[in-house]
Scaffold this active site. Structure first.
Site, short mmCIF file in Angstrom:
data_model
loop_
_atom_site.label_atom_id
_atom_site.label_comp_id
_atom_site.label_asym_id
_atom_site.label_seq_id
_atom_site.Cartn_x
_atom_site.Cartn_y
_atom_site.Cartn_z
N GLU A 1 0.81 -1.22 0.00
CA GLU A 1 0.00 0.00 0.00
C GLU A 1 0.84 1.27 0.00
O GLU A 1 0.52 2.25 0.68
CB GLU A 1 -0.99 -0.04 1.17
CG GLU A 1 -1.91 -1.25 1.10
CD GLU A 1 -2.86 -1.39 2.28
OE1 GLU A 1 -2.75 -0.60 3.24
OE2 GLU A 1 -3.70 -2.30 2.25
N GLU B 1 -6.36 -10.15 -2.62
CA GLU B 1 -7.14 -10.09 -1.36
C GLU B 1 -8.63 -9.92 -1.67
O GLU B 1 -9.30 -9.06 -1.10
CB GLU B 1 -6.65 -8.95 -0.47
CG GLU B 1 -5.17 -9.00 -0.11
CD GLU B 1 -4.73 -7.86 0.79
OE1 GLU B 1 -5.61 -7.23 1.43
OE2 GLU B 1 -3.52 -7.59 0.87
#
Length: 570
Positions: free
Chosen positions: A346, A448
């Protein structure tokens, strides 16, 4: 358009919207039926996966020759729409947009003046506004390619599709080679099936003969797929340890896994120098014993909230030494045991380490990780890239720019991770984002996948199926991981089962797809001693019986454009 050769007596079958006349022997008839099935009834153009990431001096021609944007005179008229901020934005007036239709939008954009601007395409329809259906980082002096799309819930008699600077500056935007192409639900599905057939399956011919080489007609052939080539799996947590029912449920379905939290720095080194890999070791033992591949997640998480508290207190050389120790300790311990590592998690949204160690810190992380475990594929991993285009920090062009920046800085970056935490998926946008990322020619994984718990269970299952079908069918997606680790209090957003491992609607959706994407069949050899089929890539058990003789052999089906031939002797 490609040509698929079935047999010497079957000249060709064109992969187009029409069916070519073809004469085949009966032993290839069921293959022909499968190939024709993806084209039967299709009208209109096939989906164009083309995308561009370079800024060009001249725009390319419009996809689909402009699609429904072309007027009766053969032109693509551009209007100007006054936004709420008073800016006049290039726009397209659209009429009679239908619900459930998959609309693919693309155009070339140039920002006049100096610098660059993030340009967003917005659709204002009757009763609703889709804030973002595509973005592009537009530059001055050259043309950049925007690709996106949308689906409407209801018919819209009159709509406006317009482009504007996300920062709402008075940037003058030029648009060229625009295109809007509609696809029905049936067309979209057929294009997915065609892509699956060409990318996830392969034609096989089994030749059966006796020990003297004499061909045996009428032999019974049974085909059973024992493992899949395409990695599809789920996150697991330490709750799977000692839970035999959970372990059996998981191993029966999945061939890939990722540890939800047990490899993260705060879990393995909660205090400086106090390393604890016990849970990760036990979880790795489970996946290895069941021939399940595992992704390493993650080495660093750029969000300071998930950085160990003691690390947040470090700076300078102390922090630099700590991060190097983290990489070397983790990857030397598990060298060769994880197929991937998410090196920086991220980093489009957070920059804890680069703020403290400089702009080259991430590149150094990748270089050190590659030296520590040369066989692992190193990934960036990010959210809100494929889920939406409304997040200005993580647009597809932002991700591409960051990937290129890291590689140019010397990072050994080999994979693109897309988290995929969806609310309501925009499938045409998802495909468009994958198309643009594909131009980098790096492995792409959906890492994910889940659907927000804010939607009901039936919609969760419906949306999950849409996402999985799109991911599995896209030519550039290399694997899919669900974010569905089970805990006593549930899952992060979406579970597949209840606590007794009874399927929820999402679990039913996954099981049905796993069954659909697996090959099990059988039949008799023809007069030439041959049995042919098209199977999903992976490993097979082939059983052959003729009279009082029988045998079983293994067959591995890897990707290839030609028919695979295998000989079985009785």
């Amino acid at each position: 358009m490609g040509v698929v050769l079935l047999a010497p007596c079957c000249h060709s079958l064109l992969r187009s919207v029409h069916i070519s006349f073809c004469i085949c022997t009966l032993y290839n008839l069921h293959i022909l039926v499968e190939l024709i099935a993806v084209s039967a009834g299709a009208e209109g153009p096939w989906y164009d996966y083309s995308a561009y990431t370079e800024c060009k001096y001249h725009p390319e021609a419009p996809l689909y020759n402009g699609g429904v944007l072309v007027d009766r005179s053969g032109r693509i008229p551009v209007a100007y729409h006054k936004t709420e901020t008073g800016v006049y934005a290039p726009a397209f007036l659209l009429y009679n947009l239908t619900e459930t239709t998959r609309y693919s939008f693309s155009c070339w954009v140039k920002a006049k003046g100096t610098g660059s601007a993030l340009v967003r395409a917005t659709l204002s329809a009757e009763g609703s506004t889709l804030n973002c259906i595509g973005t592009v980082l537009a530059r001055s002096g050259c043309w950049s390619f925007l690709k996106g799309g949308f689906v409407l819930d209801s018919f819209s008699r009159s709509s406006v599709l317009y482009l504007q600077d996300v920062d709402e500056k008075m940037t003058e935007i030029s648009v060229a080679s625009a295109s809007l192409q509609p696809f029905s639900v049936e067309q979209w599905s057929m294009h997915q099936q065609d892509s699956i057939r060409t990318r996830r399956k392969r034609a096989v011919t089994i030749h059966v003969s006796d020990e003297q080489g004499n061909l045996i007609g009428g032999a019974s052939v049974s085909i059973r797929q024992s493992s899949r080539d395409f990695p599809l799996g789920s996150a697991i947590a330490n709750t799977i340890l000692g839970n035999k029912q959970y372990q059996e449920w998981f191993a029966e379905r999945f061939n890939a896994a990722v540890f939800e939290n047990e490899l993260k720095w705060y879990a393995t080194e909660p205090e400086p120098g106090r390393l604890n890999y016990t849970l990760a070791d036990e979880m790795l033992e489970f996946v290895v014993s069941n021939q399940i591949i595992a992704r390493g997640h993650n080495i660093f998480w750029e969000d300071p909230i998930y950085t160990p508290s003691w690390v947040r207190k470090l700076s300078g050389d102390d922090l630099r030494a700590a991060v190097r120790s983290r990489i070397e300790s983790l990857l030397s311990r598990y060298r060769g045991q994880f197929v991937h590592w998410d090196v920086s998690n991220e980093m489009l949204h957070f920059d804890f380490y680069e703020q403290r160690l400089g702009s080259n810190a991430s590149s150094e992380f990748f270089r050190t990780a590659q030296q520590s475990d040369p066989l692992a594929t190193l990934f960036m991993n990010e959210f809100n890239v494929v889920e939406t285009c409304s997040d200005a920090r993580s647009t597809v062009d932002s991700y591409i720019s960051r990937l290129k920046e890291l590689k140019n800085g010397g990072a050994v970056l080999e994979g693109i991770g897309l988290e995929g935490h969806f609310w309501r998926p925009n499938i045409p946008l998802m495909r468009a984002v994958l198309d643009k990322l594909s131009t980098l020619e790096l492995p792409i994984w959906l890492t994910e996948i889940d659907i927000s718990k804010k939607v009901d269970a039936q919609k969760q299952a419906l949306y999950l199926e849409e996402v999985l079908r799109e991911g599995f069918s896209h030519p550039s997606v290399g694997g899919i991981i669900l974010w569905t680790a089970l805990h006593p209090n549930g899952c992060y957003q979406m579970c597949l089962t209840d606590q007794s491992f009874g399927n929820l609607p999402t679990g039913d959706a996954v099981d049905e797809l796993l069954k659909e994407w697996e090959t099990t069949e059988g039949g008799l050899t023809d007069e030439h001693g041959q049995y042919s089929f098209i199977g999903f890539l992976g490993e097979y058990k082939v059983s052959v019986v003729a009279g009082n003789k029988s045998t079983e052999t293994s067959l591995f089906l890897s990707r290839g454009g030609e028919t695979k031939h295998a000989t079985v002797h009785l």
